[in-house]
Enzyme design. Structure first.
Site, PDB file in Angstrom:
ATOM      1  N   GLU A   1     -11.107 -16.250   8.722  1.00 60.56           N
ATOM      2  CA  GLU A   1     -11.948 -15.253   8.755  1.00 60.56           C
ATOM      3  C   GLU A   1     -12.369 -14.391   7.606  1.00 60.56           C
ATOM      4  OE1 GLU A   1     -10.833 -13.337  12.305  1.00 60.56           O
ATOM      5  OE2 GLU A   1     -11.005 -14.940  13.741  1.00 60.56           O
TER       6      GLU A   1
ATOM      7  N   GLU B   1      -9.704 -21.172  17.020  1.00 54.95           N
ATOM      8  CA  GLU B   1      -8.901 -20.325  17.714  1.00 54.95           C
ATOM      9  C   GLU B   1      -9.766 -19.796  18.876  1.00 54.95           C
ATOM     10  OE1 GLU B   1      -7.150 -16.862  15.672  1.00 54.95           O
ATOM     11  OE2 GLU B   1      -7.206 -18.099  13.646  1.00 54.95           O
TER      12      GLU B   1
END
Length: 265
Positions: free
Chosen positions: A75, A224
């Site tokens: 991220e 995720e």
């Protein structure tokens, strides 16, 4: 954080006993990697964000590949990072994949960048999935990345947390974060699809963003997904159970919108 950590060997056996054949690691801990070697479990190994800059050196990237074989960062384009990794992520991705290719394993091992769902969105005046586009401040960079992923037959990896839609947003329709049916489905004015949960809507917004960038056939991995059990008023065991009771049967039953089923891996 566990007070008494299980040994890597014990964890690997627990994974196998429960039929879990894919795992994601956030670093290349040698003991963990050794325990997983030869286990038959597919492993995604991350390069931490703070190591992305040094991966701009191709020799360092080659050395890393020799020792560990990978997502690049995690991220790195979160808005909260204020652009800290904008200039280092793509060079690191390119060097790692090229090093894999040079090592002769590029056909079977791919480099990718796990990205948060905040790298794409729909405009406020067209707030539905079919209008999904990459964020304007990183659109050119994202186009470069997805082009490179496509050229190397690597997947786009995204982390989707419906819980975050509720976090700090009292106006978000609560039931829409789960999978057991929102009272009022959200209708996409562009496609007519009715969405009863934000996971499908979020995923389809990504599909639209990829199509708009010219790479609508790029495979997608959800790296995720989950629900926390502490730290917020909506983070508790009851809501987590409700979330997983909806998510897991959908995954097993291969249920979702047409776009979700076509792209989800």
């Amino acid at each position: 954080m566990a007070i008494r950590k299980l040994s890597p060997e014990t964890v690997v056996q627990m994974l196998k006993d429960n039929g879990i054949l894919k795992v994601k690691l956030f670093d290349a801990d040698q003991n963990t990697m050794t325990a997983l070697a030869g286990s038959g479990i597919e492993v995604m190994v991350a390069i931490p964000n703070d190591q992305l800059a040094v991966m701009g050196d191709y020799n360092r990237a080659k050395d890393w590949v020799k020792r560990n074989v990978t997502p690049v960062g995690n991220e790195p384009f979160l808005t909260s990072y204020n652009g800290s990794f904008l200039n280092t992520t793509f060079p690191a991705l390119r060097n790692i994949q090229n090093a894999l290719n040079d090592a002769g394993v590029g056909d079977s091992i791919k480099a990718t960048v796990p990205l948060n769902a905040d790298v794409y969105s729909s405009p406020t005046d067209q707030a539905y999935p079919s209008s999904g586009r990459f964020r304007s401040d990183i659109n050119d960079l994202m186009t470069q990345i997805v082009q490179f992923l496509s050229q190397n037959k690597a997947p786009f990896t995204v982390n989707i947390y419906p819980f975050l839609s509720l976090y700090g947003n009292d106006d978000f329709p609560f039931d829409y974060a789960f999978f057991d049916g929102a009272p009022q489905p959200v209708v996409d004015k562009g496609t007519g699809i009715q969405y009863t949960n934000v996971f499908d809507a979020n995923f389809d917004a990504l599909v639209s963003a990829l199509k708009a960038a010219g790479y609508g056939d790029l495979p997608i991995i959800v790296g995720e997904v989950g629900w926390p059990t502490d730290g917020d008023r909506n983070a508790n065991t009851g809501y987590a159970i409700r979330f997983y009771n909806g998510l897991l049967p959908r995954l097993v039953g291969n249920r979702g919108t047409h776009s979700t089923l076509a792209w989800l891996h």
